[in-house]
Design an enzyme around this catalytic site. Structure first.
Site, PDB file in Angstrom:
ATOM      1  N   CYS A   1     -59.988 -34.234 -22.005  1.00 27.66           N
ATOM      2  CA  CYS A   1     -60.863 -35.250 -22.617  1.00 27.66           C
ATOM      3  C   CYS A   1     -60.534 -36.672 -22.209  1.00 27.66           C
ATOM      4  O   CYS A   1     -61.291 -37.298 -21.475  1.00 27.66           O
ATOM      5  CB  CYS A   1     -60.789 -35.124 -24.131  1.00 27.66           C
ATOM      6  SG  CYS A   1     -61.622 -33.668 -24.727  1.00 27.66           S
TER       7      CYS A   1
HETATM    8  N1  LIG Z   1     -60.583 -29.019 -25.160  1.00 30.79           N
HETATM    9  C1  LIG Z   1     -60.884 -29.973 -25.980  1.00 30.79           C
HETATM   10  O1  LIG Z   1     -60.102 -30.316 -26.836  1.00 30.79           O
HETATM   11  C2  LIG Z   1     -62.207 -30.694 -25.902  1.00 30.79           C
HETATM   12  C3  LIG Z   1     -62.458 -31.674 -26.828  1.00 30.79           C
HETATM   13  C4  LIG Z   1     -63.641 -32.352 -26.761  1.00 30.79           C
HETATM   14  C5  LIG Z   1     -64.589 -32.046 -25.801  1.00 30.79           C
HETATM   15  N2  LIG Z   1     -64.354 -31.083 -24.890  1.00 30.79           N
HETATM   16  C6  LIG Z   1     -65.407 -30.800 -23.926  1.00 30.79           C
HETATM   17  O2  LIG Z   1     -65.942 -29.494 -24.142  1.00 30.79           O
HETATM   18  C7  LIG Z   1     -66.329 -28.909 -22.907  1.00 30.79           C
HETATM   19  C8  LIG Z   1     -65.622 -27.579 -22.705  1.00 30.79           C
HETATM   20  O3  LIG Z   1     -64.222 -27.810 -22.669  1.00 30.79           O
HETATM   21  P1  LIG Z   1     -63.150 -26.678 -22.937  1.00 30.79           P
HETATM   22  O4  LIG Z   1     -61.892 -27.418 -23.231  1.00 30.79           O
HETATM   23  O5  LIG Z   1     -63.648 -25.681 -23.916  1.00 30.79           O
HETATM   24  O6  LIG Z   1     -63.057 -26.001 -21.493  1.00 30.79           O
HETATM   25  P2  LIG Z   1     -62.308 -24.620 -21.118  1.00 30.79           P
HETATM   26  O7  LIG Z   1     -61.981 -24.732 -19.676  1.00 30.79           O
HETATM   27  O8  LIG Z   1     -61.236 -24.318 -22.109  1.00 30.79           O
HETATM   28  O9  LIG Z   1     -63.437 -23.515 -21.307  1.00 30.79           O
HETATM   29  C9  LIG Z   1     -64.611 -23.516 -20.599  1.00 30.79           C
HETATM   30  C10 LIG Z   1     -64.941 -22.076 -20.269  1.00 30.79           C
HETATM   31  O10 LIG Z   1     -66.232 -22.056 -19.651  1.00 30.79           O
HETATM   32  C11 LIG Z   1     -66.252 -21.001 -18.700  1.00 30.79           C
HETATM   33  N3  LIG Z   1     -67.372 -21.221 -17.799  1.00 30.79           N
HETATM   34  C12 LIG Z   1     -67.510 -22.153 -16.831  1.00 30.79           C
HETATM   35  N4  LIG Z   1     -68.733 -22.071 -16.272  1.00 30.79           N
HETATM   36  C13 LIG Z   1     -69.385 -21.067 -16.896  1.00 30.79           C
HETATM   37  C14 LIG Z   1     -70.680 -20.515 -16.789  1.00 30.79           C
HETATM   38  N5  LIG Z   1     -71.564 -20.998 -15.927  1.00 30.79           N
HETATM   39  N6  LIG Z   1     -71.000 -19.483 -17.573  1.00 30.79           N
HETATM   40  C15 LIG Z   1     -70.122 -18.989 -18.463  1.00 30.79           C
HETATM   41  N7  LIG Z   1     -68.880 -19.474 -18.637  1.00 30.79           N
HETATM   42  C16 LIG Z   1     -68.526 -20.510 -17.863  1.00 30.79           C
HETATM   43  C17 LIG Z   1     -64.889 -21.083 -18.058  1.00 30.79           C
HETATM   44  O11 LIG Z   1     -64.537 -19.862 -17.450  1.00 30.79           O
HETATM   45  C18 LIG Z   1     -63.991 -21.417 -19.262  1.00 30.79           C
HETATM   46  O12 LIG Z   1     -63.437 -20.255 -19.849  1.00 30.79           O
HETATM   47  C19 LIG Z   1     -66.011 -29.950 -21.845  1.00 30.79           C
HETATM   48  O13 LIG Z   1     -67.156 -30.722 -21.602  1.00 30.79           O
HETATM   49  C20 LIG Z   1     -64.954 -30.805 -22.496  1.00 30.79           C
HETATM   50  O14 LIG Z   1     -64.918 -32.113 -21.975  1.00 30.79           O
HETATM   51  C21 LIG Z   1     -63.167 -30.397 -24.917  1.00 30.79           C
END
Ligand SMILES: NC(=O)c1ccc[n+]([C@@H]2O[C@H](COP(=O)([O-])OP(=O)(O)OC[C@H]3O[C@@H](n4cnc5c(N)ncnc54)[C@H](O)[C@@H]3O)[C@@H](O)[C@H]2O)c1
Length: 420
Positions: A262
């Protein structure tokens, strides 16, 4: 319309907690992820995210209403689809290819009356300028009109036992009033409080304000800390004292840098958009990024000076790092400053060992040996460097047994402890 079938695309830090919470709220949930190994682990009841205990995952599977899968065909007949896939940077610019891929993959299953919500963090305009035309072209349907489209920024704080998905207010938006009502109605089943805003752009900006605010304030306190240390003033005590002011002040703590998915990334979505659309720099973000990126090197420099005072060099030193994750009480090493610190120390010739209770073997940086926190390890190290202050570690023992401690988190006390 009551929501029955939910599809959550992306079963990571954001998507998995949402999917499990939705199962607990009584929905039928398809957890879609292209990572087969993740899907297999989830299907076997093995959680890779601290906030979702094995017990919760197992209970969700036992209901028969949680189906982890990598087959988009399982999304058929969904009522609501939430997209929570990564939004990284590529060469400093937003990389929305995961969102585009998820949108194209779900499009064959979008039907009149269904709702699609984007949760991935992104710049204002993404939902309406990128996702909407993509879905409309692929389906021949319109939104508003045929299907409902919205954006709801995600506020997951991994490892935070107090503020969880269900009790953190959720900002919701839609491309029109009907879409907003659908999105709001869905999240009301999942969380205790929703906050409706007028447009998807406002909702998208809300998330970027939150993360930019943190990034800038952390940078401010980091720069102040570097100056205070040279001025010989105890910045930690000054922050504690300033925090007693009951209004107009909010404490931020200095540290070895920012990491995760983030803070180092999201503000760049905003500065990129300002540059692209308005042709000027978002100076606060640029400056904050510079200062926060400097911190791992600053920590290494301070350790080097500290060791030097003991008549030691980093080259050849045995160093014990406490923590590799970017955030305490989590396993998340994505863009972790601790990993950068370890790499820099190794490049300078140090033997780097690390205590990382949450470590998964395949995430440990090359050349770093993970060890248990024992008095013998602490005693054998030329220096202990506290980078991530996980709870439950014996900091008193570290302060007592180490030859020298450089503490970038203000967790340790003792005669041999020097703080950032
Ligand atoms: N981790 C955090 O604390 C947090 C906090 C706020 C916002 N975010 C935002 O949330 C979003 C997701 O982040 P995250 O931390 O969950 O990521 P992550 O990497 O933990 O998980 C994302 C998942 O999506 C899967 N993926 C990618 N492309 C795909 C597709 N086309 N179809 C199906 N699955 C697919 C990946 O394999 C992965 O398992 C991002 O935009 C991030 O900036 C994350």
């Amino acid at each position: 319309m009551s929501v029955e079938k939910l599809v959550v695309i992306g079963q990571g830090y954001v998507g998995l907690p949402l999917a499990i919470r939705a199962v607990e709220a009584g929905l039928d949930v398809v957890g879609l992820d292209l990572d087969d190994s993740r899907i297999k682990r989830l299907g076997a009841g093995e959680s890779f995210i601290e906030d979702i205990t094995t017990a919760r995952l197992t209970a969700a599977l036992a209901t028969g209403r949680y189906r982890p899968t990598s087959d988009y065909g399982d999304a058929k007949d969904f009522d609501v689809c939430v997209i929570s896939v990564p939004t990284p940077l590529r060469d400093g610019a937003p990389d929305l290819s995961y969102v585009e891929h998820a949108g194209s993959s779900i499009a064959p299953y979008v039907r009149p009356g269904c709702t699609v919500v984007l949760e991935s963090t992104t710049y204002p305009g993404t939902t309406e300028e990128l996702l909407r035309p993509l879905l409309e072209e692929a389906t021949g349907l319109q939104s508003p009109g045929d299907f409902h489209l919205g954006y709801s920024p995600e506020r997951i704080d991994p490892g935070n036992p107090t503020w969880r998905l269900e009790n953190t207010p959720k900002v919701v938006s839609g491309v029109d009033a009907t879409a907003l009502a659908r999105v709001d109605g869905f999240y009301r089943r999942i969380v205790e409080q929703t906050v409706a805003v007028d447009s998807t752009r406002v909702a998208e900006l809300t998330k970027l304000i939150e993360n930019t605010f943190r990034q800038v304030n952390i940078a401010l306190i980091n720069e102040l800390t570097m100056c205070a240390s040279e001025l010989g003033v105890d910045v930690w005590q000054a922050i504690d004292a300033a925090s007693t002011k009951p209004f107009g002040f909010m404490p931020f703590k200095p540290g070895p840098g920012v990491g995760g998915h983030c803070l180092p990334i999201d503000p760049c979505y905003l500065s990129w958009q300002v540059k692209r659309t308005l042709g000027r720099q978002f100076r606060f973000i640029e400056l904050a990024n510079d200062i926060n990126h400097e911190m791992p090197q600053h920590v290494v420099q301070r350790l080097m000076v500290g060791l030097n005072k003991q008549g030691r060099t980093i080259n050849g030193a045995r160093l014990l790092l406490i923590g590799l994750a970017y955030k305490k009480n989590t396993a998340d090493m994505r863009d972790s400053p601790a990993v950068e610190v370890a790499a820099r120390l190794r490049a300078l010739g140090a033997d780097v060992r690390a205590v990382e209770p949450y470590a998964e073997a395949h995430h440990i940086p090359t050349g770093v040996t993970v060890v248990d926190l024992t008095e013998a390890e602490v005693d054998a190290a030329d220096a202990v460097l506290i980078v991530t202050d996980h709870d439950g570690l014996d900091y008193e023992m570290i302060g007592r047994s180490a030859k020298y401690v450089f503490d970038s988190r203000n967790r340790c006390t003792g005669r041999v402890v020097e703080r950032l």
